[in-house]
Design an enzyme around this catalytic site. Structure first.
Site, mmCIF file in Angstrom:
data_model
loop_
_atom_site.group_PDB
_atom_site.id
_atom_site.type_symbol
_atom_site.label_atom_id
_atom_site.label_comp_id
_atom_site.label_asym_id
_atom_site.label_seq_id
_atom_site.Cartn_x
_atom_site.Cartn_y
_atom_site.Cartn_z
ATOM 1 N N HIS B 91 0.491 -1.213 0.089
ATOM 2 C CA HIS B 91 0.038 -0.052 0.455
ATOM 3 C C HIS B 91 0.797 1.431 0.055
ATOM 4 C CE1 HIS B 91 -3.521 -2.405 2.309
ATOM 5 N NE2 HIS B 91 -3.322 -2.728 0.648
ATOM 6 N N ILE B 98 0.616 6.767 0.260
ATOM 7 C CA ILE B 98 0.678 6.305 1.140
ATOM 8 C C ILE B 98 -1.183 5.857 0.818
ATOM 9 C CG2 ILE B 98 -0.175 4.849 3.940
ATOM 10 C CD1 ILE B 98 2.451 7.520 4.261
ATOM 11 N N CYS B 99 -1.817 4.377 0.596
ATOM 12 C CA CYS B 99 -3.064 5.104 0.665
ATOM 13 C C CYS B 99 -3.292 3.619 1.910
ATOM 14 C CB CYS B 99 -3.108 3.184 -0.567
ATOM 15 S SG CYS B 99 -4.812 2.300 -1.244
ATOM 16 N N LEU B 100 -4.581 4.910 2.245
ATOM 17 C CA LEU B 100 -4.512 4.538 3.704
ATOM 18 C C LEU B 100 -5.804 5.512 4.084
ATOM 19 C CD1 LEU B 100 -4.089 2.924 6.508
ATOM 20 C CD2 LEU B 100 -2.712 4.717 7.710
ATOM 21 N N TRP B 154 -8.267 7.682 -3.932
ATOM 22 C CA TRP B 154 -8.950 6.393 -3.672
ATOM 23 C C TRP B 154 -9.305 5.710 -3.224
ATOM 24 C CZ3 TRP B 154 -2.989 6.026 -3.273
ATOM 25 C CH2 TRP B 154 -2.100 6.864 -3.377
#
Lengths: 233, 161
Positions: B91, B98-100, B154
């Site tokens: 991620h 950051i994919c969060l 996202w």
């Protein structure tokens, strides 16, 4: 739920509200109500209510600095005279967040009561539900949120909605549902002392409009919210 | 490469400034385990050292997070990226993005820099494989013009890591 018998006598207009706007439902009318009444007992009750909210959040383990600015903003907003439109919009967002904290705190404090309702919406725990569907700005307000907020603030709310099931004969019924705080005696005995919600919302799919009584008419007003949380390309 | 400079954006609002000073004091008293705030006089950009948790794929590795705060923090989420080289993680893109979800749609003012750090460390610790996201090259290429991760739409679909 019941038909609003005298709906025809109310001329209703409304403008579309943004998603974020679903939340400041107590702001205008609540403040107007307080300012009109200028009742010291009511002011004292508000203070006690805020203290209760602060303690609830502390007990749940929230760091004080995460919510104290929102309590302060709320108090400032209520005690100072109307600022300019731009400032109203910025302040309204802070007030909305304050109500999100209140709602989240109340749901978690009474999680046993709310659990069955939340399980009907999501598989998340009560706490997870609050983190993901109550606290972030822009999350919609469901029945659970309104019930909680009405309880926590002790403010009765009336939600009007249009019933299209009777459209075949060309008419649309206006129904309403009243959210009455549980600690108000009249909410339970339903009799002698009828509660008259002074906040009226019009529900349209996905959002609520605030309706104001103005010269005998119910009007919807639009507030432009400054920072909605959308991150789109 | 470290994203848009805060000097090119608006300064912090009074509420943001006040809140960040309180967060910094709290951090100094009670820092999250595995993180070290690198002291600067810039309240609007924090650089934080991250140590991979013992017993995980990132044990004994050190990375740097850069946290930029918007004018209306905490109403708006901070921009959080790894300063490259970023950890190899499904991620985390090679440009440090950051994919969060909590950094974007699911951010709420009830969260803090400290709680973000804990979430990021937890995300690293639960990883079972050291690799880049499948669309890394395409994404990083699209970000060449210095686009902020907050401008990305996202899609959060993996709750395992």
């Amino acid at each position: 739920m019941q038909n609003l018998e005298d709906a025809d006598t109310h001329k209703m207009t409304s403008t579309q509200a943004s998603q974020v706007e679903d939340w400041p439902i107590f702001k205008d009318d609540d403040i107007e109500h307080i300012m009109e009444s200028q009742d010291q007992a009511e002011v004292d009750q508000i203070k006690a209510n805020l203290e209760q909210c602060r303690m609830t959040l502390q007990d749940l383990g929230y760091a004080e600095f995460t919510f104290e600015d929102f309590i302060t903003s709320y108090v400032e907003f209520r005690l100072t005279t109307r600022p300019h439109q731009v400032e109203i919009n910025a302040a309204a967002c802070l007030v909305v967040m304050f109500f999100r904290f209140v709602t989240s705190g109340e749901i978690q404090k009474r999680s046993e009561f709310f659990e069955p309702f939340i399980q009907g919406l999501t598989s998340a725990s009560t706490q997870q539900f609050c983190k993901s569907a109550v606290e972030p700005m822009g999350e919609e307000s469901y029945h659970v949120h309104i019930t909680t907020l009405s309880d926590a603030r002790g403010v009765p709310i009336r939600v009007l909605y249009l019933d299209r099931s009777s459209c075949d004969n060309g008419t649309v019924n206006v129904n309403h549902h009243d959210f009455l705080p549980v600690d108000r005696p009249s909410a339970n005995n339903g009799g002698a002392e009828a509660v008259n919600p002074f906040i009226t919302l019009l529900y349209l799919t996905g959002h609520y409009d605030i309706l104001h009584w103005l010269g005998g008419m119910l009007l919807g007003l639009k507030l432009n919210m400054p920072f909605t949380c959308s991150f789109q390309e | 490469m470290s994203g848009p400079s805060p000097s090119s954006r608006k300064g912090l609002s009074k509420i943001a400034c006040n809140r960040l000073q309180k967060e910094l004091v709290e951090w100094q008293v009670n820092p999250p385990v595995g993180f070290k705030h690198k002291a600067t006089d810039n309240l609007q950009r924090w650089v934080i050292e991250v140590n991979g948790a013992p017993g995980t794929l990132y044990a004994n590795e050190t990375y740097q997070l850069q946290v930029d705060f918007p004018e209306h923090y905490p109403m708006e989420a901070p921009q959080v990226i790894f300063i490259p080289p970023a950890p190899l993680h499904p991620h985390i893109y090679s440009n440090g993005h950051i994919c969060l979800d909590i950094l974007y749609d699911s951010w709420s003012p009830a969260m803090t820099v400290s709680s973000i750090c804990i979430s990021i460390l937890s995300m690293l610790s639960s990883s079972t494989v050291k690799q880049r996201p499948a669309d890394n090259d395409r994404y990083v290429k699209n970000c060449r013009n210095g686009r902020s991760p907050k401008e990305t739409r996202w899609w959060f679909h993996d709750d395992k890591v």
